[in-house]
Write a protein that holds these residues in place. Structure first.
Motif, PDB file in Angstrom:
ATOM      1  N   SER A  85      -4.439  58.652 -15.189  1.00 19.56           N
ATOM      2  CA  SER A  85      -4.601  57.247 -14.834  1.00 19.56           C
ATOM      3  C   SER A  85      -6.013  56.772 -15.142  1.00 19.56           C
ATOM      4  O   SER A  85      -6.216  55.663 -15.681  1.00 19.56           O
ATOM      5  CB  SER A  85      -4.296  57.056 -13.343  1.00 19.56           C
ATOM      6  N   LYS A  86      -7.010  57.599 -14.829  1.00 19.80           N
ATOM      7  CA  LYS A  86      -8.395  57.212 -15.090  1.00 19.80           C
ATOM      8  C   LYS A  86      -8.660  57.112 -16.589  1.00 19.80           C
ATOM      9  O   LYS A  86      -9.302  56.155 -17.053  1.00 19.80           O
ATOM     10  CB  LYS A  86      -9.347  58.215 -14.453  1.00 19.80           C
ATOM     11  N   ALA A  87      -8.147  58.067 -17.360  1.00 17.68           N
ATOM     12  CA  ALA A  87      -8.343  58.032 -18.812  1.00 17.68           C
ATOM     13  C   ALA A  87      -7.713  56.775 -19.406  1.00 17.68           C
ATOM     14  O   ALA A  87      -8.299  56.112 -20.283  1.00 17.68           O
ATOM     15  CB  ALA A  87      -7.749  59.278 -19.456  1.00 17.68           C
ATOM     16  N   GLN A  88      -6.519  56.425 -18.918  1.00 19.78           N
ATOM     17  CA  GLN A  88      -5.860  55.218 -19.412  1.00 19.78           C
ATOM     18  C   GLN A  88      -6.649  53.977 -19.019  1.00 19.78           C
ATOM     19  O   GLN A  88      -6.808  53.048 -19.828  1.00 19.78           O
ATOM     20  CB  GLN A  88      -4.444  55.117 -18.846  1.00 19.78           C
ATOM     21  N   SER A  89      -7.161  53.944 -17.786  1.00 22.94           N
ATOM     22  CA  SER A  89      -7.926  52.790 -17.326  1.00 22.94           C
ATOM     23  C   SER A  89      -9.180  52.590 -18.169  1.00 22.94           C
ATOM     24  O   SER A  89      -9.548  51.458 -18.499  1.00 22.94           O
ATOM     25  CB  SER A  89      -8.304  52.960 -15.856  1.00 22.94           C
ATOM     26  N   ILE A  90      -9.854  53.687 -18.515  1.00 19.80           N
ATOM     27  CA  ILE A  90     -11.057  53.589 -19.343  1.00 19.80           C
ATOM     28  C   ILE A  90     -10.702  53.056 -20.727  1.00 19.80           C
ATOM     29  O   ILE A  90     -11.357  52.144 -21.250  1.00 19.80           O
ATOM     30  CB  ILE A  90     -11.748  54.959 -19.446  1.00 19.80           C
ATOM     31  N   ALA A  91      -9.648  53.603 -21.311  1.00 17.99           N
ATOM     32  CA  ALA A  91      -9.243  53.173 -22.653  1.00 17.99           C
ATOM     33  C   ALA A  91      -8.773  51.714 -22.664  1.00 17.99           C
ATOM     34  O   ALA A  91      -8.965  50.992 -23.648  1.00 17.99           O
ATOM     35  CB  ALA A  91      -8.130  54.083 -23.175  1.00 17.99           C
ATOM     36  N   ASN A  92      -8.190  51.283 -21.549  1.00 20.13           N
ATOM     37  CA  ASN A  92      -7.584  49.955 -21.475  1.00 20.13           C
ATOM     38  C   ASN A  92      -8.529  48.902 -20.902  1.00 20.13           C
ATOM     39  O   ASN A  92      -8.136  47.764 -20.692  1.00 20.13           O
ATOM     40  CB  ASN A  92      -6.320  50.029 -20.604  1.00 20.13           C
ATOM     41  N   ARG A  93      -9.784  49.280 -20.662  1.00 21.33           N
ATOM     42  CA  ARG A  93     -10.691  48.377 -19.934  1.00 21.33           C
ATOM     43  C   ARG A  93     -10.862  47.028 -20.623  1.00 21.33           C
ATOM     44  O   ARG A  93     -10.792  45.975 -19.976  1.00 21.33           O
ATOM     45  CB  ARG A  93     -12.054  49.040 -19.746  1.00 21.33           C
ATOM     46  N   ARG A  94     -11.101  47.045 -21.921  1.00 21.24           N
ATOM     47  CA  ARG A  94     -11.339  45.774 -22.614  1.00 21.24           C
ATOM     48  C   ARG A  94     -10.113  44.872 -22.541  1.00 21.24           C
ATOM     49  O   ARG A  94     -10.222  43.666 -22.300  1.00 21.24           O
ATOM     50  CB  ARG A  94     -11.728  46.026 -24.070  1.00 21.24           C
ATOM     51  N   ALA A  95      -8.944  45.452 -22.731  1.00 16.20           N
ATOM     52  CA  ALA A  95      -7.721  44.655 -22.652  1.00 16.20           C
ATOM     53  C   ALA A  95      -7.523  44.103 -21.245  1.00 16.20           C
ATOM     54  O   ALA A  95      -7.148  42.934 -21.063  1.00 16.20           O
ATOM     55  CB  ALA A  95      -6.517  45.500 -23.065  1.00 16.20           C
TER      56      ALA A  95
END
Length: 410
Positions: free
Chosen positions: A121-131
């Motif tokens: 979940s954290k890895a996805q949140s970091i990758a998705n931050r700009r979106a």
């Protein structure tokens, strides 16, 4: 189901015309569970009929997701495809509309390693931050709608045969989405007008804080400086009026990240990324959660709170009357799109800059100075019920009744 195809047509129409208000020449990016193919195809047809330039759909598959948690190597859970999320962010930055179709199994990851769930979940949140920031800042028109999948329906109606459970869930979705009328688009216009009256009232009041009180709850939520209430249809930065949630019953604003005090208990279970959390209880000091527990999913909750500093602070507070049609249905949906519109709620994490006056022109530092929280997450959970009272606290400290036993006072 009787009239199922007709109602699915109505849902597609409302999604494109009311939820998204898709513009001629605009791109559309859709995410959807693979089971939602019938609705996705209808929405795609309506989108092109409305003049869409391109519709791109990214499908998810619960079975494939579960396979990852069962068989992938441990280090795989610190990875997310940044290239994919960056591509989506590029599309939003260029003006593409965003639609999420929800319906995944709420308990998909039950029994899986909480550490793997948290890391993924954290890895996805970091990758998705700009979106996420583009969506949270209302850069483009976006919306969320639902599709009744088999696993979700069995969770909501466990005592019914599979077919009946799906039929009952569809009936509930159609009703909550105001499709059981001759003219759903007109019904949404009337509903938006009612929500806007409530928004206008709260914006005129300019309360300094809200005070929630009831069983297991005594919470004062300070509101951000220059906060603005919102609800129902709103204007995105690209000038398009859209309804971010289909259905919606809430009015909401931005809390001050440093001015939340007291304790609060959840009033409904929270289904979050395939995991269930229930019996949540937290205590705030100086805006920050300093104690947290849950009867179900406590490990998941505590890992979620460690995502970043902002994960322990609030990014949203929303008011929903207990008389909302979703609450009165008596159905626990195990889906935030519906359950958050059955009860007043708060959200951990990222604030919406649209709920700060002139927020679209402010830097991150300027938003923070007004009290807006920043985080990789935005997780809503329900705290309202017919046992909760809410007062508006004026800037002179006077308490004015807003809700009693979950209902608006006026």
């Amino acid at each position: 189901m009787k009239n199922y195809l007709e109602m699915l047509d109505k849902l597609a129409d409302v999604t494109v015309q009311v939820g998204l208000n898709l513009q001629r020449g605009q791109e559309l990016v859709i995410t959807a569970p693979i089971e939602a193919l019938p609705l996705t195809r209808k929405i795609t047809e309506r989108a092109y009929q409305a003049g869409a330039k391109m519709v791109t759909t990214l499908y998810s598959d619960d079975a494939a997701t579960l396979a990852r948690y069962r068989f992938a190597p441990s280090d795989a859970f610190d990875y997310a495809p940044a290239w994919l999320y960056e591509g989506m962010a590029e599309a939003y930055a260029a003006g593409a509309a965003r639609l999420a179709i929800t319906g995944q199994n709420p308990a998909l990851l039950k029994g899986q390693d909480p550490d793997r769930i948290s890391r993924a979940s954290k890895a996805q949140s970091i990758a998705n931050r700009r979106a996420l920031e583009l969506i949270a800042s209302f850069h483009i028109n976006w919306s969320i709608v639902a599709y009744a999948t088999v696993d979700w329906a069995k969770m909501v109606f466990p005592d019914l045969p599979e077919g009946q459970a799906v039929e009952k869930l569809w009936e509930a979705i159609f009703k909550a989405s105001r499709l059981d009328t001759d003219d759903p688009v007109a019904a949404w216009a009337a509903h938006n007008a009612n929500l806007h009256k409530r928004v206008q009232f709260l914006n005129e009041k300019r309360y300094a804080a809200l005070h929630f009180k009831g069983p297991g709850t005594d919470l004062k939520v300070g509101l951000a400086d220059d906060h603005v209430w919102s609800g129902g249809a709103a204007v995105a930065k690209n000038g398009v009026v859209c309804n971010p949630n289909i259905p919606t019953e809430e009015v909401f604003t931005t809390p001050h990240k440093d001015r939340v005090e007291g304790y609060v208990s959840s009033s409904k279970p929270l289904a979050h990324q395939g995991s269930l959390l229930d019996g949540i209880r937290v205590r705030f000091e100086g805006g920050r959660i300093v104690e947290a527990s849950a009867k179900v999913g406590e490990d998941i909750l505590k890992e979620l709170l460690e995502t970043d500093e902002g994960a322990r602070r609030l990014g949203e507070v929303a008011l929903v009357p207990h008389s909302s049609p979703i609450a009165q249905s008596g159905i626990l949906f195990y889906n935030t799109l519906f359950d958050e519109n059955a009860a007043s709620h708060i959200a951990l994490g990222q604030a919406y800059s649209e709920c700060i006056r002139g927020g679209d022109r402010l830097s991150r530092e300027e938003l923070a100075a007004r009290g807006a929280n920043a985080s990789l997450i935005h997780v809503d959970w329900m705290i309202g019920s017919n046992e909760i009272d809410v007062d508006g606290i004026t800037h002179t400290g006077q308490a004015e009744p807003l809700m009693r036993r979950g209902e608006w006072v006026s």
